[in-house]
Design an enzyme around this catalytic site. Structure first.
Site, PDB file in Angstrom:
ATOM      1  N   ASP A 169       0.879  -1.166   0.000  1.00  0.00           N
ATOM      2  CA  ASP A 169       0.000   0.000   0.000  1.00  0.00           C
ATOM      3  C   ASP A 169       0.923   1.225   0.000  1.00  0.00           C
ATOM      4  O   ASP A 169       2.116   1.129   0.288  1.00  0.00           O
ATOM      5  CB  ASP A 169      -0.954  -0.023   1.208  1.00  0.00           C
ATOM      6  CG  ASP A 169      -2.140   0.915   0.994  1.00  0.00           C
ATOM      7  OD1 ASP A 169      -2.100   1.734   0.043  1.00  0.00           O
ATOM      8  OD2 ASP A 169      -3.103   0.845   1.770  1.00  0.00           O
TER       9      ASP A 169
HETATM   10  C1  BGC Z   1      -5.015   3.354   0.207  1.00  0.00           C
HETATM   11  C2  BGC Z   1      -5.183   2.355  -0.901  1.00  0.00           C
HETATM   12  C3  BGC Z   1      -5.076   3.045  -2.242  1.00  0.00           C
HETATM   13  C4  BGC Z   1      -3.750   3.783  -2.324  1.00  0.00           C
HETATM   14  C5  BGC Z   1      -3.538   4.513  -3.627  1.00  0.00           C
HETATM   15  C6  BGC Z   1      -3.775   4.218   0.036  1.00  0.00           C
HETATM   16  O1  BGC Z   1      -3.762   5.294   0.921  1.00  0.00           O
HETATM   17  O2  BGC Z   1      -4.973   2.702   1.457  1.00  0.00           O
HETATM   18  O3  BGC Z   1      -6.426   1.713  -0.770  1.00  0.00           O
HETATM   19  O4  BGC Z   1      -5.235   2.148  -3.278  1.00  0.00           O
HETATM   20  O5  BGC Z   1      -3.688   4.737  -1.266  1.00  0.00           O
HETATM   21  O6  BGC Z   1      -4.359   5.604  -3.741  1.00  0.00           O
END
Ligand code: BGC
Length: 779
Positions: free
Chosen positions: A274
């Protein structure tokens, strides 16, 4: 996002993209083998392949693939080896990209589909696959390669700020819905990233929280949905989560990413972290980090979104040998295996013109089918009277909430409020109330946009709009001139922050006041009151449900929301949604309430999952705690019977099939969900009273029409995870199949026996405990 700006300032790897003297001779992706391409990479090129590149934008300037503003990231290109960048974009409720671009008159709106809870509440696999197909088509036609969805974390507690993105408290329904979604999206030739792997159950201190979880709860509850979806639908990528499990970051967990995901489940795709996952907090970004070695070695192949310190660390680790040659080769190979499948690699000429009109119809239908009719006294609904005015209360009726905030948000071209939905269908919302609500709602909505822009943009938590205090005279006038009152209660939440118990899970005083006041005045005039819940997750209902005649749980239904609600209210569509989570009487009824968010309170570092496998209905039904509305519950405008329940055999061999006849005995057409709960013998292992093991939705059944539904149980469905044996074990004895219209409304039962204990699957010893957990047991 301050970190974005910070990272954009980094010096970039300009040299990588430019012409290299070796270009002529270098192996090319697609022409030569992936192994040869990797072997031709310099150390610096290898390091760059292992991190994302979008945040280093200028390196990629002029590259058409990266002209997708608003996408979350990209994989790194190496032009001399024929490796294009691939674009990764959020998120579960539709494609999240920027809708307008500098010096460009065109618009790039995506369709806002219903949120995860709404999609799951359809219990309709075919419909979800269709939704996936529509979303995937937008991904492809807007030039992205991988959609960062679906999100399948379990609703451990109703207050998780991201529950709206997730499907359920139950892993089976989560896994099946996710599998259908993935199949639909990937049918377009684009990828998905199932997330957040795993046990990402809270937003508070999400970057550093250490969750202490038993291996059994991991396997049966927190991993099972991923397992089902990954085995069935093979998502191109998996996104590891932010949290730690028993002291180890999921993005650095060999147990999770290698032993379970690859060795046991046979997963072949790649894992990305993530965004900035694995580093305690954004404040540490400049210092990071030796952790890259642990992450890449564990099988977290790609570090997103990619930062300069990560790159430096990887280069150093490759040179020193801390990161083995084999690990680097293996991780890059997995990434390149995705790249060669991507539209970017195939040079797909995206149109930037997906069929938004057709997709609006799909979102409208999906939203309608996910709505759950909780209450309908004296068949007040469907309400068909278009001649008399309707009194529309609640600020949210005028400012409908299509979806949650954060990366799960979608930039849609428009959204239909309840007011517009009513008007579109030919109803007459009372004008006096409109003239009072509209100016207030418009000015409050503007203030909220400004506040959120100041307080962190997409990561700022949305604020609830307070209800207006309406005079008795006004209500009396409305009650006299209208036949029915609709009151919408709205809730919004999003990434980075969890929900609150008061003024969120429980109604706020101004909302209680509104329901009390409207009900009193309307009921005194012999008029009815219906509440519409425009929410992303569970909300308290038991203290106020007796005051109103009907309740429709509309969820956050996407951009066609108002039209979808009216499709149900009017009877244009017969509701068939079922709850995928328990609506408790009291927040504290959930066992996780005792240790929600963890300790120290206020700034938790560690949280004990002492409820073990007793999450949601598994707890309520085993411990005899009565909910306000139970898991699986949902009313229809017609009635169904379940009959002729037949098992293929009285004893279990390899498989058992269960058939049941569903008949519509009411006056209107409708769909019903058949839910199969299994009660397993629990002499050796403590088990829930029963668990959802299969389900299916009927087609639309006309009045009097029947359909025979057949469900299959395999050995794994009989088994529980036994830690002492490192295995899924099905105990010998009597198993009771319970066919229900909900987890408590069991219509028929039938039993079969398993003559001898079966070790269904041997596993490895994983998730070693790092603290003493007193896990809840039922006896
Ligand atoms: C989130 C993810 C997301 C990623 C990209 C993160 O802060 O937890 O779910 O896909 O950002 O935007």
């Amino acid at each position: 996002m301050t970190y974005t700006t910070k990272l954009k300032a980094f010096v970039l790897f300009a040299g990588l993209w430019h012409f290299n003297a070796a270009a002529q001779k270098a192996p090319q992706l697609g022409k030569n083998s992936i192994d040869d391409v990797i072997n031709a990479m310099t150390v610096e090129e290898k390091a760059s392949m292992l991190i994302g590149s979008e945040m280093f934008g200028p390196t990629l300037e002029g590259n058409p693939r990266l002209s997708v503003p608003g996408a979350a990231g990209a994989t790194f290109p190496i032009k001399r080896l024929g490796i294009p960048p691939t674009v990764l974009a959020d998120g579960p409720a539709g494609l999240r990209i920027q809708p307008t671009r500098d010096n460009d008159k065109n618009t790039y709106y995506a369709t806002a589909f219903p949120v995860g809870t709404a999609l799951a509440s359809t219990w309709n696999i075919q419909l979800i696959e269709q939704v996936g197909k529509a979303i995937g088509n937008e991904v492809k036609e807007y030039g992205a390669d991988v959609l960062l969805a679906p999100a399948v974390n379990i609703h451990r507690n109703p207050l998780n700020g991201r529950n709206f993105e997730y499907y359920s408290e139950d892993p089976l329904i989560s896994g099946e819905i996710a599998a259908a979604y993935i199949a639909g999206v990937q049918a377009n030739g684009v990828g998905t990233s199932i997330k957040h792997f795993a046990a990402n159950s809270q937003e508070t201190n999400r970057l550093s929280i250490n969750e202490h979880i038993s291996e059994r709860a991991m396997r049966e509850i927190y991993l099972r949905g991923f397992e089902i979806a990954i085995k069935k639908a093979q998502p191109w990528t998996v996104m590891s989560s932010y949290n730690k499990i028993n002291g180890v970051y999921t993005s650095a967990s060999t147990d999770l990413l290698n032993t379970i995901l690859r060795e046991e489940w046979g997963y072949k795709g790649f894992v990305m972290s993530d965004w900035f996952g694995g580093y305690e907090g954004f404040e540490n970004l400049d210092k990071l980090s030796s952790n890259v070695v642990a992450q890449l070695t564990a099988g977290n192949d790609l570090l997103m979104p990619g930062t300069r310190p990560q790159y430096d660390n990887i280069v150093a680790a490759i040179k020193s040998g801390a990161l083995s040659k084999e690990t680097v080769h293996r991780d890059i190979k997995r990434i390149l295996q995705m790249v060669v499948q991507s539209p970017a690699f195939k040079k797909y000429k995206f149109s930037n013109k997906p069929d938004l009109k057709a997709n609006a119809q799909i979102t409208r239908q999906a939203a309608t089918e996910g709505m759950v009719l909780l209450k309908n006294d004296n068949n007040i609904l469907p309400y068909k009277n278009k001649a008399t005015a309707i009194a529309v209360f609640g600020t949210t009726s005028y400012n409908f909430i299509t979806g949650g905030t954060g990366s799960g948000d979608v930039n849609e071209a428009y959204s239909i409020s309840l007011l517009q939905g009513l008007t579109n269908a030919g109803y007459k919302p009372e004008e006096k109330l409109q003239s009072i609500y509209m100016p207030y709602v418009e000015s409050e909505a503007k203030k909220e946009i400004t506040r959120r822009e100041k307080e962190g943009g997409i990561l700022a938590f949305p604020k609830r709009m307070e209800e207006l205090e309406l005079s008795n005279d006004l209500l009396l006038q409305s009650a006299k001139s209208c036949d029915i009152a609709l009151i919408t209660i709205g809730r919004n939440s999003g990434e980075n922050t969890d929900r609150q118990i008061y003024n969120d899970f429980y109604l706020a005083q101004d909302e209680v006041q509104l329901i009390n006041h409207v009900s009193k005045v309307f009921h005194a005039q012999g008029k009815k009151v219906v509440v519409v819940l425009n929410v992303g997750g569970a909300i308290e209902t038991s203290s106020w449900k007796d005051k109103v005649d009907g309740i429709l749980l509309a969820w956050q239904p996407g951009q066609e929301g108002g039209n979808s609600v009216v499709d149900v209210l009017s009877g244009n569509v017969n509701p068939s949604g079922k709850l995928t989570m328990t609506l408790p009487v009291d927040y504290n009824n959930h066992p996780s309430a005792a240790n929600w968010l963890g300790t120290p309170v206020g700034n938790p570092k560690s949280v004990l999952y002492e409820e073990g496998i007793y999450v949601g209905y598994r707890y309520f039904n085993t411990f005899g705690v009565k909910p306000s509305y139970e898991f699986g519950y949902g009313k229809s405008y017609t009635n169904f019977t379940f009959s002729d329940v037949t098992l293929s055999s009285p004893t279990f061999q390899k498989q058992i099939t269960v058939s049941v006849k569903v008949t519509n005995i009411g006056a209107v057409a409708g769909k019903q969900v058949v839910q199969l709960y299994l009660a397993a013998p629990a002499l050796k292992t403590d088990k829930p009273e029963s668990e959802l093991k299969a389900f299916a939705k009927t087609k639309i059944l006309a009045p009097g029409e029947s359909q025979v539904i057949t469900l299959v149980l395999n050995a794994k469905e009989l088994a529980s995870f036994v830690e002492a044996q490192d295995a899924w074990v099905a105990e010998a004895g009597t198993y009771t199949v319970k066919i229900g219209a909900s987890s408590l409304d069991i219509k028929a039962t039938k039993s079969f026996t398993l003559n001898a204990e079966q070790v269904v699957e041997k596993t490895h010893d994983t998730f070693k405990a790092d603290t003493d957990l007193k896990v809840l047991k039922s006896n």
